[in-house]
Motif scaffolding. Structure first.
Motif, PDB file in Angstrom:
ATOM      1  N   THR A  26     -18.233 -11.992  41.766  1.00 51.18           N
ATOM      2  CA  THR A  26     -17.282 -10.922  42.064  1.00 51.18           C
ATOM      3  C   THR A  26     -17.470  -9.771  41.083  1.00 51.18           C
ATOM      4  OG1 THR A  26     -15.600 -11.999  40.694  1.00 51.18           O
ATOM      5  CG2 THR A  26     -15.522 -12.450  43.054  1.00 51.18           C
ATOM      6  N   ILE A  85     -14.959 -21.511  38.031  1.00 50.51           N
ATOM      7  CA  ILE A  85     -16.212 -21.437  37.286  1.00 50.51           C
ATOM      8  C   ILE A  85     -16.579 -22.795  36.691  1.00 50.51           C
ATOM      9  CG2 ILE A  85     -17.361 -20.314  35.322  1.00 50.51           C
ATOM     10  CD1 ILE A  85     -16.522 -18.359  37.542  1.00 50.51           C
ATOM     11  N   LEU A 108     -10.197  -9.020  26.936  1.00 49.82           N
ATOM     12  CA  LEU A 108      -9.699  -7.676  27.243  1.00 49.82           C
ATOM     13  C   LEU A 108      -8.226  -7.609  26.829  1.00 49.82           C
ATOM     14  CD1 LEU A 108     -11.436  -6.937  30.668  1.00 49.82           C
ATOM     15  CD2 LEU A 108     -11.954  -5.934  28.445  1.00 49.82           C
ATOM     16  N   PHE A 119     -21.235 -14.178  36.211  1.00 44.73           N
ATOM     17  CA  PHE A 119     -20.494 -14.378  37.463  1.00 44.73           C
ATOM     18  C   PHE A 119     -19.496 -13.275  37.755  1.00 44.73           C
ATOM     19  CE2 PHE A 119     -18.674 -16.992  34.056  1.00 44.73           C
ATOM     20  CZ  PHE A 119     -17.380 -16.522  34.002  1.00 44.73           C
ATOM     21  N   TYR A 120     -19.336 -12.338  36.812  1.00 44.65           N
ATOM     22  CA  TYR A 120     -18.332 -11.292  37.018  1.00 44.65           C
ATOM     23  C   TYR A 120     -18.695 -10.056  36.217  1.00 44.65           C
ATOM     24  CZ  TYR A 120     -13.806  -8.928  37.042  1.00 44.65           C
ATOM     25  OH  TYR A 120     -12.808  -8.007  37.193  1.00 44.65           O
ATOM     26  N   THR A 147     -18.994 -11.159  32.200  1.00 48.28           N
ATOM     27  CA  THR A 147     -18.814 -12.534  31.738  1.00 48.28           C
ATOM     28  C   THR A 147     -19.827 -13.464  32.402  1.00 48.28           C
ATOM     29  OG1 THR A 147     -17.088 -12.845  33.406  1.00 48.28           O
ATOM     30  CG2 THR A 147     -16.359 -12.345  31.187  1.00 48.28           C
ATOM     31  N   LEU A 162     -21.680 -17.678  31.964  1.00 45.92           N
ATOM     32  CA  LEU A 162     -21.304 -19.044  31.594  1.00 45.92           C
ATOM     33  C   LEU A 162     -21.384 -19.272  30.091  1.00 45.92           C
ATOM     34  CD1 LEU A 162     -22.914 -21.166  34.451  1.00 45.92           C
ATOM     35  CD2 LEU A 162     -20.498 -20.605  34.091  1.00 45.92           C
ATOM     36  N   LYS A 181      -7.789 -13.744  43.816  1.00 44.25           N
ATOM     37  CA  LYS A 181      -8.971 -14.600  43.707  1.00 44.25           C
ATOM     38  C   LYS A 181      -8.729 -15.603  42.592  1.00 44.25           C
ATOM     39  CE  LYS A 181     -12.336 -12.825  46.317  1.00 44.25           C
ATOM     40  NZ  LYS A 181     -13.221 -13.596  47.192  1.00 44.25           N
ATOM     41  N   THR A 190     -12.548 -18.484  30.681  1.00 47.38           N
ATOM     42  CA  THR A 190     -14.006 -18.508  30.498  1.00 47.38           C
ATOM     43  C   THR A 190     -14.457 -17.150  29.965  1.00 47.38           C
ATOM     44  OG1 THR A 190     -14.321 -17.807  32.796  1.00 47.38           O
ATOM     45  CG2 THR A 190     -14.342 -20.171  32.375  1.00 47.38           C
ATOM     46  N   ASN A 191     -13.635 -16.556  29.098  1.00 51.03           N
ATOM     47  CA  ASN A 191     -13.876 -15.192  28.631  1.00 51.03           C
ATOM     48  C   ASN A 191     -14.161 -15.185  27.133  1.00 51.03           C
ATOM     49  OD1 ASN A 191     -11.894 -15.250  31.017  1.00 51.03           O
ATOM     50  ND2 ASN A 191     -12.627 -13.156  31.046  1.00 51.03           N
ATOM     51  N   PHE A 192     -15.430 -15.049  26.770  1.00 54.08           N
ATOM     52  CA  PHE A 192     -15.809 -15.091  25.357  1.00 54.08           C
ATOM     53  C   PHE A 192     -15.442 -13.797  24.634  1.00 54.08           C
ATOM     54  CE2 PHE A 192     -18.200 -18.471  27.257  1.00 54.08           C
ATOM     55  CZ  PHE A 192     -18.231 -19.458  26.286  1.00 54.08           C
ATOM     56  N   ILE A 193     -15.150 -12.760  25.381  1.00 55.54           N
ATOM     57  CA  ILE A 193     -14.589 -11.533  24.817  1.00 55.54           C
ATOM     58  C   ILE A 193     -13.286 -11.284  25.569  1.00 55.54           C
ATOM     59  CG2 ILE A 193     -14.858  -9.020  24.614  1.00 55.54           C
ATOM     60  CD1 ILE A 193     -17.879  -9.481  24.359  1.00 55.54           C
ATOM     61  N   LYS A 196      -7.154 -13.778  39.373  1.00 54.93           N
ATOM     62  CA  LYS A 196      -6.890 -12.337  39.377  1.00 54.93           C
ATOM     63  C   LYS A 196      -6.001 -12.046  40.577  1.00 54.93           C
ATOM     64  CE  LYS A 196     -11.256 -10.885  37.329  1.00 54.93           C
ATOM     65  NZ  LYS A 196     -12.013 -12.158  37.408  1.00 54.93           N
ATOM     66  N   TYR A 248     -17.675  -4.639  31.273  1.00 56.94           N
ATOM     67  CA  TYR A 248     -17.205  -5.933  30.789  1.00 56.94           C
ATOM     68  C   TYR A 248     -17.847  -6.976  31.693  1.00 56.94           C
ATOM     69  CZ  TYR A 248     -14.159  -9.844  29.652  1.00 56.94           C
ATOM     70  OH  TYR A 248     -13.682 -11.075  29.270  1.00 56.94           O
ATOM     71  N   TYR A 306      -3.389  -9.471  46.898  1.00 57.96           N
ATOM     72  CA  TYR A 306      -4.785  -9.882  47.089  1.00 57.96           C
ATOM     73  C   TYR A 306      -5.162 -10.660  45.847  1.00 57.96           C
ATOM     74  CZ  TYR A 306      -9.844  -9.704  47.742  1.00 57.96           C
ATOM     75  OH  TYR A 306     -11.165 -10.040  47.897  1.00 57.96           O
ATOM     76  N   GLU A 310     -17.175  -6.006  35.407  1.00 63.08           N
ATOM     77  CA  GLU A 310     -16.273  -4.863  35.585  1.00 63.08           C
ATOM     78  C   GLU A 310     -17.011  -3.618  35.128  1.00 63.08           C
ATOM     79  OE1 GLU A 310     -12.484  -5.213  33.586  1.00 63.08           O
ATOM     80  OE2 GLU A 310     -12.027  -7.086  34.595  1.00 63.08           O
ATOM     81  N   LEU A 335     -15.517  -5.793  39.804  1.00 63.03           N
ATOM     82  CA  LEU A 335     -14.488  -4.755  39.901  1.00 63.03           C
ATOM     83  C   LEU A 335     -15.120  -3.431  39.515  1.00 63.03           C
ATOM     84  CD1 LEU A 335     -11.562  -3.609  40.006  1.00 63.03           C
ATOM     85  CD2 LEU A 335     -11.272  -4.418  37.671  1.00 63.03           C
ATOM     86  N   ALA A 382     -20.240 -13.293  26.863  1.00 64.89           N
ATOM     87  CA  ALA A 382     -19.683 -12.094  27.485  1.00 64.89           C
ATOM     88  C   ALA A 382     -20.227 -10.879  26.757  1.00 64.89           C
ATOM     89  CB  ALA A 382     -18.159 -12.116  27.413  1.00 64.89           C
ATOM     90  N   THR A 424     -16.728  -9.042  46.624  1.00 62.70           N
ATOM     91  CA  THR A 424     -17.169 -10.433  46.582  1.00 62.70           C
ATOM     92  C   THR A 424     -18.569 -10.488  47.176  1.00 62.70           C
ATOM     93  OG1 THR A 424     -14.900 -11.157  46.906  1.00 62.70           O
ATOM     94  CG2 THR A 424     -16.610 -12.807  47.241  1.00 62.70           C
ATOM     95  N   TYR A 481     -12.679  -4.114  44.633  1.00 61.31           N
ATOM     96  CA  TYR A 481     -12.979  -5.519  44.326  1.00 61.31           C
ATOM     97  C   TYR A 481     -14.009  -6.021  45.323  1.00 61.31           C
ATOM     98  CZ  TYR A 481      -8.880  -5.227  41.455  1.00 61.31           C
ATOM     99  OH  TYR A 481      -7.987  -4.842  40.498  1.00 61.31           O
TER     100      TYR A 481
END
Lengths: 351, 351
Positions: free
Chosen positions: B223, A203, A236, B147-148, B242, B244, A199, A231-234, A213, B240, A197, B150, B225, B247, B217, B215
């Protein structure tokens, strides 16, 4: 002991091409003798290194002194360039992703068999220490049976600013980084992949994915999450792995991280901890004396082993490390990733 | 200003029931007057608190001095106990998960309407500071458009050792913790849920799930998680997020974490960093002066507001915070989670 020095020409002298040039300076049995690149600035750079600069690709193919062609061009050109090289009697090292689709990989595998020339894909991130440390933990069952892996790379700079923005050139982050992370996952969990699965993310509004993902299920029930994000400013952690008796995390390429391993049953009743507006026993940490924490193992690794193995493969003196069957499997898996994203459905496989 | 003191009886005086008792000591307009529990040890505990201990549930229903029944019994009993309470003219506070399925929620909503008595589910984790801090960041667009998300809770103690092991009682971690995390996600992202892909885990070999990954949508493409794990010797962050322009991460209930926010375009060319066996520009960190990092906001919160709002709802003096439509939506979503796990497919919704 064979001491032949192989002559290698780099086709596509950009970021990866020039990186190969530098690495190969330390590999005594391969000598970079020439470069072919369509850009004048790179031709000039190649000349400063003392490489012969070829006028066109045909000239490389026609040069009987060339043993190996290393392909580091945009992804869509790998297929024709590789086929020509093999049929001209050259061995081929090819950047990843090998090809644009699984049919192209099959074509190249046939051509390699037909010509007797070696085709090997530069899956260099099998020599990353973070991966090798996780592989050691999994293989040695340090955490008990591992049932879940998360592997990620996160940045915040978007897609690199060149042909990787273009669909027709095979741009996008699945093909750029996803190919590495999936390649390694399938080594960690060698059983068959039964479902995907996925995605892709768009962005940044480009025609290719700026991240992806992928959630994989394997035969027997193990699962894995693979993620690439730009597009992840932090960020993981690069790795998060859970087994029956412990877990491991690697935060970054400096190998910050830890292993937490269960030593003994925690027979004391859990003391509830304050968790937000409530209490929780379930999520209370274990008593300190029942879990030991220690750094992730350090593993020696040398990416030059890739080139040594390439020579051994030519000379048939060792098992090849990156097989074309593996490359075909990853390409087929990436096709399933694209399909899952496009349809919004789970893709079932027996891969 | 109404000053009526409401009399409340706790049905099910276990972990959550007794926690309500303690919290309600600080709520002046509700007085816990009694307890009904089938276990003698809990009856004895209730007596030490000075509560009236009822012989059976009918006695609670028949007691005209009782205004509110608080239900903190195993999940499968919520439905019959609630219906009896409403029809006996009592208002009801009910522990989560409200019911075993969406039909049961609909039954209770009808009974509440019919009797004019309030039914409200104790979604207490809407008052958790970690959630409220994330909600503030999202609502105020501190990270740009988010936009996301977790959201996770990780422990390593397995399923709590009581009826939560039993399928027939509505055990398992989706119903225990997942219900909170999904509830909050649907407030953060208020648009419709369009698809669900979920995996329950049965690592510990019980008949109910010891963890779950979901997950989601949403309409428009955002999206999320959601994960609950009880076999995780290392915990990943609670949140977590994120957006534009930045984060945020919250590591734990002590509110360790940070916000990273993009201040200006990073016009300097990315300097490649050593990443394992290769270099990467894509994943190189941004220049320090283009991103500011600071702690996550602290938010005042008081879970007793739940009880105050319950009184306001009875007296029709404020909008209710936890609506039954929300509860029905979460229950329907959890049914989709079970279905996705069972079929191995994506469940498409317009929820």
């Amino acid at each position: 002991m064979n001491n032949k020095i192989y002559s290698l020409v780099i086709v596509g002298y950009g970021g990866m091409g020039s990186q190969h040039g530098r690495k190969l300076e330390e590999v005594s049995r391969i000598k970079v003798t020439g470069v072919y690149d369509i850009k004048e600035v790179r031709q000039a750079e190649a000349r400063t290194k003392g490489y012969k600069v070829y006028e066109d690709y045909q000239a490389v193919l026609d040069d009987p002194s060339v043993d190996i062609i290393l392909i580091a061009t945009p992804n869509d050109s790998h297929h024709p360039i590789t086929l020509q090289a093999l049929h001209a009697g050259k061995h081929v090292i090819c950047e990843k992703p090998a090809m644009m689709n699984s049919q192209e990989v099959k074509d190249v595998m046939s051509a390699s068999e037909e010509t007797g020339k070696v085709f090997m894909v530069h899956q260099n991130r099998r020599w990353d220490e973070d991966y090798l440390a996780i592989k050691k933990l999994v293989d040695e069952k340090e955490l008990g049976d591992v049932f879940y892996v998360e592997t990620r790379v996160h940045g915040s700079r978007g897609i690199p600013g060149d042909w990787r923005h273009d669909l027709k050139h095979g741009g996008g982050m699945l093909l750029d980084w996803g190919v590495h992370l999936l390649d390694r996952l399938l080594i960690l969990f060698p059983e068959k992949v039964t479902s995907v699965y996925a995605k892709l993310s768009y962005i940044l509004g480009h025609e290719v994915d700026d991240g992806v993902k992928v959630y994989l299920t394997f035969e027997g029930g193990r699962t894995a999450l693979m993620e690439v994000g730009t597009t992840n400013f932090i960020t993981l952690p690069l790795w998060y792995v859970t087994g029956l008796n412990g877990a491991a995390v690697i935060e970054d390429w400096d190998m910050n991280g830890k292993v937490a391993k269960w030593d003994q049953a925690d027979t004391s009743d859990a003391v509830p901890i304050v968790a937000g507006a409530g209490l929780t026993k379930t999520m209370a940490p274990r008593a300190e004396n029942t879990v030991s924490e220690y750094p992730v193992p350090r593993v020696e690794c040398d990416v030059r082993d890739f080139y040594y193995n390439f020579i051994d493969t030519i000379e048939n003196t060792a098992e090849r490390i990156v097989t074309n069957e593996e490359v075909l499997r990853i390409m087929t898996l990436m096709e399933a990733v694209f399909e899952s994203d496009k349809t919004g459905e789970v893709v079932h496989l027996n891969l």
